[in-house]
Design a protein around this motif. Sequence first.
Motif, PDB file in Angstrom:
ATOM      1  N   GLU A  23      55.680  16.220  50.399  1.00  0.00           N
ATOM      2  CA  GLU A  23      55.747  17.683  50.407  1.00  0.00           C
ATOM      3  C   GLU A  23      54.529  18.352  49.780  1.00  0.00           C
ATOM      4  O   GLU A  23      54.457  19.587  49.707  1.00  0.00           O
ATOM      5  N   LEU A  24      53.545  17.579  49.317  1.00  0.00           N
ATOM      6  CA  LEU A  24      52.344  18.153  48.699  1.00  0.00           C
ATOM      7  C   LEU A  24      51.558  18.974  49.717  1.00  0.00           C
ATOM      8  O   LEU A  24      51.312  18.524  50.832  1.00  0.00           O
ATOM      9  N   THR A  25      51.173  20.192  49.331  1.00  0.00           N
ATOM     10  CA  THR A  25      50.470  21.092  50.245  1.00  0.00           C
ATOM     11  C   THR A  25      49.167  21.590  49.620  1.00  0.00           C
ATOM     12  O   THR A  25      48.909  21.384  48.431  1.00  0.00           O
ATOM     13  N   ILE A  26      48.367  22.258  50.427  1.00  0.00           N
ATOM     14  CA  ILE A  26      47.170  22.931  49.930  1.00  0.00           C
ATOM     15  C   ILE A  26      47.527  24.381  49.603  1.00  0.00           C
ATOM     16  O   ILE A  26      47.962  25.127  50.473  1.00  0.00           O
ATOM     17  N   GLU A  27      47.371  24.736  48.349  1.00  0.00           N
ATOM     18  CA  GLU A  27      47.607  26.111  47.929  1.00  0.00           C
ATOM     19  C   GLU A  27      46.534  27.019  48.517  1.00  0.00           C
ATOM     20  O   GLU A  27      46.824  28.121  48.994  1.00  0.00           O
ATOM     21  N   GLY A  28      45.302  26.543  48.465  1.00  0.00           N
ATOM     22  CA  GLY A  28      44.207  27.327  49.002  1.00  0.00           C
ATOM     23  C   GLY A  28      42.867  26.707  48.661  1.00  0.00           C
ATOM     24  O   GLY A  28      42.768  25.808  47.825  1.00  0.00           O
ATOM     25  N   VAL A  29      41.852  27.196  49.330  1.00  0.00           N
ATOM     26  CA  VAL A  29      40.465  26.807  49.061  1.00  0.00           C
ATOM     27  C   VAL A  29      39.742  28.055  48.567  1.00  0.00           C
ATOM     28  O   VAL A  29      39.793  29.106  49.224  1.00  0.00           O
ATOM     29  N   VAL A  30      39.107  27.966  47.405  1.00  0.00           N
ATOM     30  CA  VAL A  30      38.408  29.125  46.850  1.00  0.00           C
ATOM     31  C   VAL A  30      36.921  28.806  46.751  1.00  0.00           C
ATOM     32  O   VAL A  30      36.530  27.747  46.263  1.00  0.00           O
ATOM     33  N   LEU A  31      36.104  29.704  47.258  1.00  0.00           N
ATOM     34  CA  LEU A  31      34.656  29.541  47.214  1.00  0.00           C
ATOM     35  C   LEU A  31      34.132  30.003  45.864  1.00  0.00           C
ATOM     36  O   LEU A  31      34.405  31.123  45.424  1.00  0.00           O
ATOM     37  N   THR A  32      33.396  29.126  45.200  1.00  0.00           N
ATOM     38  CA  THR A  32      32.858  29.412  43.870  1.00  0.00           C
ATOM     39  C   THR A  32      31.338  29.480  43.919  1.00  0.00           C
ATOM     40  O   THR A  32      30.712  28.999  44.862  1.00  0.00           O
ATOM     41  N   MET A  33      30.745  30.092  42.862  1.00  0.00           N
ATOM     42  CA  MET A  33      29.290  30.266  42.780  1.00  0.00           C
ATOM     43  C   MET A  33      28.762  30.857  44.087  1.00  0.00           C
ATOM     44  O   MET A  33      27.742  30.430  44.616  1.00  0.00           O
ATOM     45  N   TYR A  34      29.464  31.859  44.563  1.00  0.00           N
ATOM     46  CA  TYR A  34      29.247  32.385  45.914  1.00  0.00           C
ATOM     47  C   TYR A  34      28.185  33.482  45.928  1.00  0.00           C
ATOM     48  O   TYR A  34      28.231  34.411  45.117  1.00  0.00           O
ATOM     49  N   ASP A  35      27.254  33.364  46.846  1.00  0.00           N
ATOM     50  CA  ASP A  35      26.231  34.385  47.047  1.00  0.00           C
ATOM     51  C   ASP A  35      26.309  34.836  48.502  1.00  0.00           C
ATOM     52  O   ASP A  35      25.786  34.180  49.408  1.00  0.00           O
ATOM     53  N   GLU A  36      26.975  35.945  48.723  1.00  0.00           N
ATOM     54  CA  GLU A  36      27.235  36.420  50.083  1.00  0.00           C
ATOM     55  C   GLU A  36      25.969  36.869  50.815  1.00  0.00           C
ATOM     56  O   GLU A  36      25.990  37.085  52.030  1.00  0.00           O
ATOM     57  N   ARG A  37      24.851  36.969  50.096  1.00  0.00           N
ATOM     58  CA  ARG A  37      23.618  37.445  50.719  1.00  0.00           C
ATOM     59  C   ARG A  37      22.933  36.366  51.560  1.00  0.00           C
ATOM     60  O   ARG A  37      22.074  36.683  52.379  1.00  0.00           O
ATOM     61  N   THR A  38      23.290  35.107  51.345  1.00  0.00           N
ATOM     62  CA  THR A  38      22.592  34.027  52.049  1.00  0.00           C
ATOM     63  C   THR A  38      23.272  33.689  53.368  1.00  0.00           C
ATOM     64  O   THR A  38      24.508  33.725  53.482  1.00  0.00           O
ATOM     65  N   ASN A  39      22.456  33.336  54.345  1.00  0.00           N
ATOM     66  CA  ASN A  39      22.997  32.936  55.644  1.00  0.00           C
ATOM     67  C   ASN A  39      23.814  31.656  55.526  1.00  0.00           C
ATOM     68  O   ASN A  39      24.828  31.486  56.216  1.00  0.00           O
ATOM     69  N   LEU A  40      23.365  30.738  54.656  1.00  0.00           N
ATOM     70  CA  LEU A  40      24.079  29.484  54.487  1.00  0.00           C
ATOM     71  C   LEU A  40      25.504  29.722  54.000  1.00  0.00           C
ATOM     72  O   LEU A  40      26.452  29.106  54.496  1.00  0.00           O
ATOM     73  N   ALA A  41      25.649  30.627  53.033  1.00  0.00           N
ATOM     74  CA  ALA A  41      26.983  30.922  52.509  1.00  0.00           C
ATOM     75  C   ALA A  41      27.892  31.453  53.610  1.00  0.00           C
ATOM     76  O   ALA A  41      29.068  31.069  53.710  1.00  0.00           O
ATOM     77  N   GLN A  42      27.359  32.315  54.455  1.00  0.00           N
ATOM     78  CA  GLN A  42      28.149  32.864  55.548  1.00  0.00           C
ATOM     79  C   GLN A  42      28.531  31.784  56.554  1.00  0.00           C
ATOM     80  O   GLN A  42      29.671  31.734  57.044  1.00  0.00           O
ATOM     81  N   GLN A  43      27.588  30.894  56.860  1.00  0.00           N
ATOM     82  CA  GLN A  43      27.863  29.819  57.819  1.00  0.00           C
ATOM     83  C   GLN A  43      28.927  28.862  57.288  1.00  0.00           C
ATOM     84  O   GLN A  43      29.850  28.470  58.017  1.00  0.00           O
ATOM     85  N   VAL A  44      28.791  28.469  56.016  1.00  0.00           N
ATOM     86  CA  VAL A  44      29.770  27.562  55.418  1.00  0.00           C
ATOM     87  C   VAL A  44      31.143  28.230  55.364  1.00  0.00           C
ATOM     88  O   VAL A  44      32.169  27.593  55.643  1.00  0.00           O
ATOM     89  N   THR A  45      31.172  29.517  55.020  1.00  0.00           N
ATOM     90  CA  THR A  45      32.434  30.252  54.983  1.00  0.00           C
ATOM     91  C   THR A  45      33.106  30.239  56.346  1.00  0.00           C
ATOM     92  O   THR A  45      34.315  30.001  56.463  1.00  0.00           O
ATOM     93  N   ASP A  46      32.329  30.486  57.390  1.00  0.00           N
ATOM     94  CA  ASP A  46      32.880  30.480  58.751  1.00  0.00           C
ATOM     95  C   ASP A  46      33.424  29.109  59.119  1.00  0.00           C
ATOM     96  O   ASP A  46      34.499  28.990  59.732  1.00  0.00           O
ATOM     97  N   ASN A  47      32.692  28.054  58.750  1.00  0.00           N
ATOM     98  CA  ASN A  47      33.140  26.697  59.053  1.00  0.00           C
ATOM     99  C   ASN A  47      34.431  26.351  58.309  1.00  0.00           C
ATOM    100  O   ASN A  47      35.338  25.730  58.875  1.00  0.00           O
ATOM    101  N   LEU A  48      34.488  26.744  57.044  1.00  0.00           N
ATOM    102  CA  LEU A  48      35.691  26.469  56.264  1.00  0.00           C
ATOM    103  C   LEU A  48      36.881  27.275  56.780  1.00  0.00           C
ATOM    104  O   LEU A  48      38.014  26.789  56.804  1.00  0.00           O
ATOM    105  N   ARG A  49      36.637  28.510  57.205  1.00  0.00           N
ATOM    106  CA  ARG A  49      37.715  29.331  57.756  1.00  0.00           C
ATOM    107  C   ARG A  49      38.246  28.721  59.056  1.00  0.00           C
ATOM    108  O   ARG A  49      39.457  28.730  59.316  1.00  0.00           O
ATOM    109  N   GLU A  50      37.330  28.161  59.842  1.00  0.00           N
ATOM    110  CA  GLU A  50      37.750  27.517  61.089  1.00  0.00           C
ATOM    111  C   GLU A  50      38.582  26.269  60.789  1.00  0.00           C
ATOM    112  O   GLU A  50      39.550  25.972  61.499  1.00  0.00           O
ATOM    113  N   PHE A  51      38.217  25.553  59.717  1.00  0.00           N
ATOM    114  CA  PHE A  51      38.908  24.307  59.380  1.00  0.00           C
ATOM    115  C   PHE A  51      40.227  24.569  58.662  1.00  0.00           C
ATOM    116  O   PHE A  51      41.257  23.962  58.989  1.00  0.00           O
TER     117      PHE A  51
END
Length: 282
Positions: free
Chosen positions: A175-203
Motif C-alpha cells: 500500500e506504499l504510495t508516492i505523496e509527491g515530488v517537490v522540486l528543490t533549489m529551483y530556478d525558474e529562469r533557466t530553460n533546463l529547469a523548465q524542461q526537467v519540470t515538464d519531463n517530471l510532470r509527464e512522468f
Amino acid sequence: MRKIIAVVNQKGGVGKTTTAINLSAGFALEGVPCLLIDCDPQANSTGGLGFSRDEDRSSTYSVLIGESSIAEAALETGIEHLRLLPSSKHLIGANVELVHAENRAYRLRDAVAKYEGAEQLIVLDCPPALDLLTLNALVAADSLLIPMQAEYFALEGVSELVQTLDRVRDGFKPELTIEGVVLTMYDERTNLAQQVTDNLREFFGEKLLKTTIPRNIRLAEAPSHGKPVQIYDARSRGAESYMDLAREILLRNKIESPREKARKAASKRAEAGSKVRFWPYT
C-alpha cells in the motif's frame, strides 16, 4: 488518523533534510502536531533543530534496537506542536546489528504503532542510500515525499526511485504510495529547469507538487542557527515556500489546520464587514 511521510531520495544533496526539517516545522506552525524522526546517522535534522550530538541520549538507534520507546526518546523542540526523535552516530552500526534480528525491516513500523503521542503527522528523514535504515523508514511510512533538483541527473535517478518503490511494495508494503515530488533549489529562469519540470510532470502527473522550493541563502543559513527557516527568517522566500508546501500537503490529505480555519473565519468576517448596509439595518 495519523499520516507517516518518509522524505526520501537515494541521491544526496537534493535538499532532503532541509525539506524534512522545514516541512515538519510548517505543519507545526499551521497548528498540526508533528513528530520528526531523524533516521540518518549524520543527524543533520537533529542538529538543524538545535540539538547537539549526544551519544548517551536515547535516539532512533535505541528505538530500533528496542532499548527505549519513541515516547521516552522524543524531545521537545521549543516549537509548539513539533517534537523530534533525534539521531545518533550509532545508527551506522544498526545496519550490521539488525541483519540477523527478527523482523528487522519492521522495527520502526512497530515502534511507531506503539507510540501514543498526539502527533497527527510523522515525518521521517531518511539516509541517502537504500540500506536497512531506509528500508525501515519505507516500511513504516504511508507515503513518500521525494525532493528532486531540476537537473539532468535528477531525471536519471527517477527510474531508480521507482524501482526501489516497487521492490518495497512487492516485498514489504503493497500500500506504499508516492505523496509527491517537490522540486528543490529551483530556478525558474533557466530553460533546463523548465524542461526537467515538464519531463517530471509527464512522468509523475499530479504527483508533481505545485509548490517549488527556490535557491535561498536563508535556507542554507538556518541550520547553523539550529532553527527551521520559518523561525530564522519568516519573511524569506524559503520560509514562505515551505509554508506553501506544508499547506499543499495538508490540503491533499484533507487535513484542515487550526490556522486554516482561522484564515477562513477572518475572511468571512472581512467579507461580512465589506458589505454595504442600508438603514434600517436588519
